[in-house]
Write an enzyme that holds these catalytic residues in place. Structure first.
Site, short mmCIF file in Angstrom:
data_model
loop_
_atom_site.label_atom_id
_atom_site.label_comp_id
_atom_site.label_asym_id
_atom_site.label_seq_id
_atom_site.Cartn_x
_atom_site.Cartn_y
_atom_site.Cartn_z
N GLU A 174 0.91 -1.19 0.04
CA GLU A 174 -0.08 -0.01 -0.16
C GLU A 174 0.81 1.14 0.08
OE1 GLU A 174 -3.49 -0.01 -0.05
OE2 GLU A 174 -3.50 -2.28 -0.26
N PHE A 278 -2.21 3.59 -5.47
CA PHE A 278 -1.32 2.57 -5.42
C PHE A 278 -1.77 1.53 -4.45
CE2 PHE A 278 2.86 0.67 -3.79
CZ PHE A 278 3.21 0.37 -4.91
N ASP A 476 7.01 14.47 -26.04
CA ASP A 476 6.10 15.16 -25.26
C ASP A 476 4.93 14.45 -24.69
OD1 ASP A 476 4.92 17.59 -24.50
OD2 ASP A 476 4.78 18.57 -26.48
N CYS A 522 9.74 16.43 -22.60
CA CYS A 522 8.88 17.63 -22.59
C CYS A 522 7.42 17.05 -22.18
CB CYS A 522 8.66 18.11 -23.97
SG CYS A 522 7.41 19.67 -24.15
N ASP A 530 12.41 15.53 -14.39
CA ASP A 530 13.15 14.75 -13.24
C ASP A 530 14.10 13.90 -13.67
OD1 ASP A 530 11.81 12.13 -14.21
OD2 ASP A 530 10.04 13.23 -14.07
N GLU A 610 18.54 42.25 -35.92
CA GLU A 610 18.42 40.89 -34.93
C GLU A 610 19.08 39.65 -35.61
OE1 GLU A 610 13.95 41.98 -33.21
OE2 GLU A 610 14.26 41.10 -35.40
#
Ligand code: GLA
Length: 726
Positions: A174, A278, A476, A522, A530, A610
């Site tokens: 658990e 879970f 993604d 992504c 992570d 630019e």
């Protein structure tokens, strides 16, 4: 020796370069936590105290001794059912609903090298050892293996847990946490990184007090809302002083991190899988593998703690060809033209890119199925040759002819209702029969807990990647999970965990099959930023927010755990598409450059001035890239509190340094900002490359730099220092 067990005192010592971790097997074979902090040879069991505590139960083995209670002792892996009423790391339920568990020490093993975990990402390599400690519940026949892997030179201890059902009845796990840290006393702040889509990883620092303070995710991904990285900082610890502990979860799904000050003022910290949604069935003979958590301690403040994690990621998490390689400067079609492009537009972008020194063109969302908006076609991984006007092979060839690499976008875990795949396999979607599913971005989630689905997607995506010379893929994931029900699973309590294993299995298969591709993670920007993803994709799109001012804050929060090379950051158009803010081109470049650098803007619409600026930025980035990739990163201000954001990167030999600053909030008659630099050699002199001015390293660190003020918000300053002979 890195891991040592002293038979007499029954104490385990785990040493990294600058830290020590100690545990003790006590007289009842409970595994107690003794110490984690600066290097320590002395046995720390003298710190354990025993008192008769009211309403704190005593194990039966203690006989009439009321002074022994697990409710008050520091533990390594506290479980529900032992008379410890604090937060627990592990909970197991028997088929009859009973929750009692009693784990006792049964032996240990020391191995050379760092352990790995089947099916899950984990830090690898290094010279360090692994300690395995076996705990058992004899009644349940449950074997719990605690793993400690040492990455000595990074001062990181990796932790994981494996649970084997060696009994003869099925049980349900658990709650399985990967790490518990008990502190006998002290005042700690918990630093967490909260956020939302387009504003991820904002720092919050709060005193840990009585009651449980927790963060986590039940979204199926690690989430924009809370990052799976937490710091416990001793009261008063700053960037450059004080003790602090970091914990990073090497996992990309549901997690939780909990801190609690108990009735005696002790602090407990637990990190692991989120126990909501879970309930993992473990049949006799089966083993459950918990994800890894990385722990690190710094006695010298937060910058050092971050550097330890950065080094760990660079050396022990990143894999593959791009592990140490400088990443190409890219231009992405998303903010350039969204869904509105054809193959010629991509070729035109490649031409422009080549002229400006940009090395890679990424064709983002919109190249497959019938996808001209985000309502359809996810799951139909067939190239839309009609829209492109080319086959993928032709298009990639045309791009390469310009001397530019070619990349594409995918979102493998998702399915649109408007898709051929949905018509064919509605049962491959996570949804609860009889309940209308929750939609998000008008899409549903494929059941990646079902290996058949993963295999199908592997074949489809592989077929696409074989069609041309594809050098880069952006992976993604644009919604959170809900409606957790897999028609392929007999037990639903394992589905959220198995989903993540499915994602990892696809990542492993694809990265192995296409080892030359640079993969970028992504999830609506930084919704799955992570350590788990970084094991497969050595960079992650940091946020869908490309506004340079917001990015100063987002990248500040991200830097606590993750190295600059992991942080996808691009210069985009103004007014910015997410905030409407107009920020100078240089500032946009300075902010994006301290990361995995690129652009998302239509080069064709740039002014000549630019265009020159882009060329300059790309050239400067190429010059600075080795420093940005492997230098030591220092935060010099907190942009959430101060008027400016300032940071720097110093090469390990302290020969070269990059200093950046962005003014976020200017006022009338603004006081001068004096910014003290960090990490330089006090005995060296440094020359500012653009002004030629020479400063003493000692002075820059002791007194700092007065930063000249221009009018207007978001003025920025970038200085490259080179050490010169004194
Ligand atoms: C997500 C990503 C964006 C872009 C779009 C495409 O939002 O974060 O960068 O790729 O999807 O749909």
């Amino acid at each position: 020796m890195a891991v040592r067990y002293d038979e007499q005192s029954k104490i385990f010592y785990l040493d990294t370069a600058n830290t020590t971790y100690q545990m003790k097997v006590d007289q009842y074979r409970y595994l107690l936590h003794l110490y984690y902090g600066e290097k320590m040879d002395a046995p720390m069991d003298y710190m354990l105290t025993y008192f008769d505590r009211g309403f704190s139960g005593n194990p039966y083995d203690a006989g009439t001794d009321r002074t022994y209670s697990l409710d008050a002792l520091p533990q390594e892996f506290p479980v529900l059912g032992t008379g410890d009423y604090r937060d627990t790391a592990f909970q197991v339920r028997e088929a009859n609903g009973c929750h009692g568990c009693d784990l006792r020490y049964h032996g240990y093993q020391i191995e050379e090298g760092k352990y790995g975990i089947p099916g899950l990402p984990a830090a690898y390599g290094g010279q360090g050892q692994t300690l395995r400690i076996l705990l058992k519940d004899d009644r349940l026949g449950l074997e719990v293996m605690l793993l400690y892997g040492l990455l000595e030179e990074c001062d990181v201890i990796a932790r994981s847990v494996q649970v084997k059902n060696a009994g003869d009845s099925k049980v349900y796990l658990e709650k399985v946490s990967s790490v518990c840290l008990d502190f006998l006393y002290g005042r700690y702040d918990i630093m967490t990184f909260y956020g939302r889509h387009m504003m991820e990883r904002n720092l919050q620092r709060k005193r840990i007090c009585h009651g449980r303070q927790s963060i986590g995710s039940t979204r199926g991904s690690s989430s924009h809302q809370y990052n799976p990285f937490v710091i416990l900082a001793q009261e008063g610890a700053t960037e450059s002083m004080g003790g602090c502990y970091g914990a990073a979860f090497v996992y990309s799904g549901n997690f939780s991190a909990e801190a609690e000050q108990d009735q005696f003022g002790q602090t407990r910290f637990i990190m692991g899988l989120n126990h909501e949604l879970f309930s993992y069935p473990l049949r006799p003979g089966e083993v459950f593998y918990a994800p890894e958590a990385l722990l690190s301690y710094s006695a010298e403040g937060l910058n050092l703690l971050s550097q330890q994690f950065h080094r760990c990621v660079r050396e022990h998490i990143y894999r593959g060809r791009y592990k140490d390689q400088i990443r190409p400067v890219l231009v992405n079609s998303w903010e350039t033209c969204y869904f509105n492009f054809n193959g010629d537009d991509i070729v035109a972008l490649a031409k422009e890119a080549a002229a400006l020194g940009v090395e890679l063109v990424v064709m983002d969302d919109g190249w497959f199925g019938l996808r001209d908006d985000d309502d359809s076609s996810l799951g139909d991984w067939e190239v839309n040759e009609k829209k492109l006007g080319y086959t993928l092979e032709e298009l990639s060839r045309r791009v390469h002819e310009n001397g530019v690499q070619f990349g594409i976008w995918i979102e493998p875990e998702m399915i649109s209702e408007q898709s051929l795949l949905y018509q064919k396999h509605p049962e491959w979607v996570l949804q609860i029969s009889g309940k209308a599913p929750v939609k998000s971005r008008n899409q549903l989630v494929l059941d990646f807990s079902n290996p058949k689905v993963v295999q199908y997607i592997f074949e489809k995506i592989s077929a696409v990647l074989r069609q041309g010379e594809i050098n880069y893929v952006k992976w993604d994931m644009n919604r959170s999970l809900s409606d957790i029900y897999s028609s392929a699973a007999t037990e639903q309590g394992r589905v959220v965990y198995d989903y993540v294993l499915g994602v990892y299995s696809l990542l492993e298969q694809l990265t192995a099959a296409f080892p030359d591709i640079l993969w970028e993670g992504c999830a609506g920007g930084g919704g799955r930023f992570d350590m788990g993803m970084l094991y497969y994709t050595p960079q992650i799109w940091c946020s869908d927010n490309t506004d340079a001012a917001d990015r100063v804050q987002i990248q500040y929060g991200t830097s606590f755990a993750y190295p600059l090379s992991a942080i996808g950051s691009h210069v985009s158009a103004v007014p910015n598409h997410q905030t409407g803010r107009v920020i100078d081109f240089s500032t946009r470049g300075i902010v994006a450059m301290t990361g995995a650098f690129g652009y998302e803007l239509d080069f064709g619409k740039l002014s000549q001035q630019e265009r020159e600026k882009v060329k300059e930025q790309v050239a400067l980035y190429h010059q600075l890239a080795p420093l940005i990739q492997s230098g030591d990163y220092y935060r010099l201000s907190n942009p959430m509190k101060e008027e400016y954001g300032a940071w720097m990167v110093v090469d390990p030999k302290k020969e070269k340094a990059l200093f950046c600053m962005v003014m976020l909030d200017i006022h009338g008659n603004q006081p001068v900002a004096y910014v003290r630099l960090l990490g330089l050699a006090p005995d060296k002199d440094y020359k500012d490359a653009s002004s030629g001015k020479v400063y003493s390293g000692a002075a820059l660190m002791a007194s700092g730099l007065p930063v000249a003020l221009g009018l207007g918000d978001y003025q920025s300053y970038q200085m490259v220092f080179e050490a010169v002979e004194a």
